[in-house]
Write a protein that holds these residues in place. Structure first.
Motif, short mmCIF file in Angstrom:
data_model
loop_
_atom_site.label_atom_id
_atom_site.label_comp_id
_atom_site.label_asym_id
_atom_site.label_seq_id
_atom_site.Cartn_x
_atom_site.Cartn_y
_atom_site.Cartn_z
N GLU A 61 0.75 -1.37 0.11
CA GLU A 61 -0.01 0.13 -0.04
C GLU A 61 0.91 1.30 0.13
O GLU A 61 0.36 2.45 -0.38
CB GLU A 61 -1.12 0.16 0.94
N ALA A 62 1.97 1.02 0.24
CA ALA A 62 2.99 2.48 0.51
C ALA A 62 3.27 2.77 -1.03
O ALA A 62 3.46 3.99 -1.24
CB ALA A 62 4.19 2.06 1.20
N LEU A 63 3.13 1.92 -1.94
CA LEU A 63 3.19 2.63 -3.46
C LEU A 63 1.91 3.15 -3.82
O LEU A 63 2.03 3.75 -4.96
CB LEU A 63 3.80 1.34 -4.28
N ALA A 64 0.97 2.89 -3.22
CA ALA A 64 -0.43 3.47 -3.74
C ALA A 64 -0.41 5.00 -3.51
O ALA A 64 -0.11 5.69 -2.55
CB ALA A 64 -1.54 2.79 -3.04
N LYS A 65 -0.94 5.70 -4.65
CA LYS A 65 -1.07 7.19 -4.50
C LYS A 65 -2.28 7.71 -5.26
O LYS A 65 -2.25 7.43 -6.40
CB LYS A 65 0.09 7.71 -4.84
N GLU A 66 -3.03 8.38 -4.78
CA GLU A 66 -4.34 8.92 -5.72
C GLU A 66 -3.77 10.19 -6.18
O GLU A 66 -3.07 11.01 -5.79
CB GLU A 66 -5.67 8.92 -4.57
N GLY A 67 -4.53 10.52 -7.40
CA GLY A 67 -4.30 11.91 -7.98
C GLY A 67 -3.23 11.89 -8.78
O GLY A 67 -2.57 13.37 -8.95
N LEU A 68 -2.58 11.11 -9.00
CA LEU A 68 -1.35 11.12 -10.01
C LEU A 68 -1.75 11.64 -11.30
O LEU A 68 -2.73 11.02 -11.87
CB LEU A 68 -0.43 9.83 -9.91
N GLY A 69 -0.95 12.30 -12.11
CA GLY A 69 -1.23 12.84 -13.50
C GLY A 69 0.12 12.42 -14.16
O GLY A 69 0.96 11.76 -13.43
N GLY A 70 -0.07 12.67 -15.56
CA GLY A 70 1.03 12.22 -16.19
C GLY A 70 2.51 12.81 -15.79
O GLY A 70 2.45 13.82 -15.42
N GLY A 71 3.40 11.95 -15.79
CA GLY A 71 4.66 12.14 -15.39
C GLY A 71 4.92 12.19 -13.91
O GLY A 71 6.03 12.36 -13.40
N GLN A 72 3.81 12.00 -13.13
CA GLN A 72 4.10 11.88 -11.60
C GLN A 72 4.37 10.49 -11.11
O GLN A 72 4.08 9.71 -11.93
CB GLN A 72 2.92 12.69 -10.96
N TYR A 73 5.13 10.36 -9.89
CA TYR A 73 5.21 8.97 -9.46
C TYR A 73 4.97 8.78 -8.06
O TYR A 73 4.53 9.81 -7.41
CB TYR A 73 6.51 8.44 -9.69
N ALA A 74 5.10 7.46 -7.71
CA ALA A 74 4.67 7.01 -6.51
C ALA A 74 6.02 6.21 -6.05
O ALA A 74 6.43 5.52 -7.01
CB ALA A 74 3.33 6.24 -5.87
N GLN A 75 6.61 6.49 -5.04
CA GLN A 75 7.79 5.57 -4.86
C GLN A 75 7.91 5.03 -3.32
O GLN A 75 7.29 5.79 -2.36
CB GLN A 75 9.03 6.66 -4.96
N ALA A 76 8.16 3.72 -3.18
CA ALA A 76 8.36 3.35 -1.76
C ALA A 76 9.28 2.25 -1.64
O ALA A 76 9.55 1.30 -2.67
CB ALA A 76 6.83 2.62 -1.29
N PRO A 77 10.03 1.86 -0.41
CA PRO A 77 10.76 0.68 -0.12
C PRO A 77 9.88 -0.65 0.01
O PRO A 77 9.08 -0.72 0.46
CB PRO A 77 11.57 1.21 0.97
N ILE A 78 10.51 -1.66 -0.46
CA ILE A 78 9.96 -3.03 -0.09
C ILE A 78 11.14 -3.91 0.37
O ILE A 78 12.20 -4.35 -0.63
CB ILE A 78 9.26 -3.62 -1.16
#
Length: 182
Positions: A61-78
């Motif tokens: 779930e740490a990689l989930a992110k709402e409202g991202l548009g083109g070119g945006q990212y979500a980043q998280a460690p595993i």
């Protein structure tokens, strides 16, 4: 032709047949022996855990992110943990999306610790092991593997980037499959 001539002809044919058969055989005999020192077979436990020791089904779930548009990212460690007692070879075997119409790219970094993978910004002292489309991702690509010693772990920093041509109001989820062998 007389009987005597016939018997001589039959006898000559029999002698020729025996001579032919005996020339086809060999009398060579051989043998070979080899002494082997006793070997050993050992076994162990191969146990890949993600996120925490003993966890094999991990909601990332740490990689989930709402409202991202083109070119945006979500980043998280595993964290990838070798909970077994043998050297583990592993890789990100595959990645899938619930909605393939949402263009997603994946970058997988190897970092020293979870703290080296911030939610925003480039990971610290990172090594890139994959950078490309999320769907079908392998890190590293087969036939290569990453190695983790028994009781040790390695941290992957996963970055999902939305493609520039993403349509508004679309969503997707990603699933990652890891493979391991000893």
């Amino acid at each position: 032709m007389s009987n005597k001539t016939r018997w001589v002809a039959v006898g000559g044919a029999a002698v020729a047949g025996v001579a032919l058969m005996s020339s086809q055989q060999t009398g060579a005999l051989w043998s070979q022996t080899e002494t082997l020192s006793p070997g050993s077979i050992s076994s162990g436990t191969l146990d890949l855990a993600v996120g925490g020791a003993g966890v094999t089904d991990y909601p990332f779930e740490a990689l989930a992110k709402e409202g991202l548009g083109g070119g945006q990212y979500a980043q998280a460690p595993i964290p990838i943990i070798n909970s077994g007692d043998v050297v583990m070879k592993y890789r990100l075997q595959d990645a899938m999306q619930s909605n393939a119409a949402v263009p997603l790219d994946l970058t997988v970094f190897v970092v020293d610790s979870p703290e080296a993978c911030p939610a925003e910004g480039d990971p610290v002292a990172a090594t890139v092991v994959y950078d490309g489309p999320l769907i079908g991702a392998q890190a590293p690509a087969a036939p290569q593997w990453r190695m983790v010693e028994p009781g040790a772990s390695e941290v992957l920093c996963m970055r999902g980037t939305v493609g520039e041509d993403a349509q508004p109001n679309e969503s997707t989820t990603a699933s990652f499959v890891f493979g391991a062998e000893s």
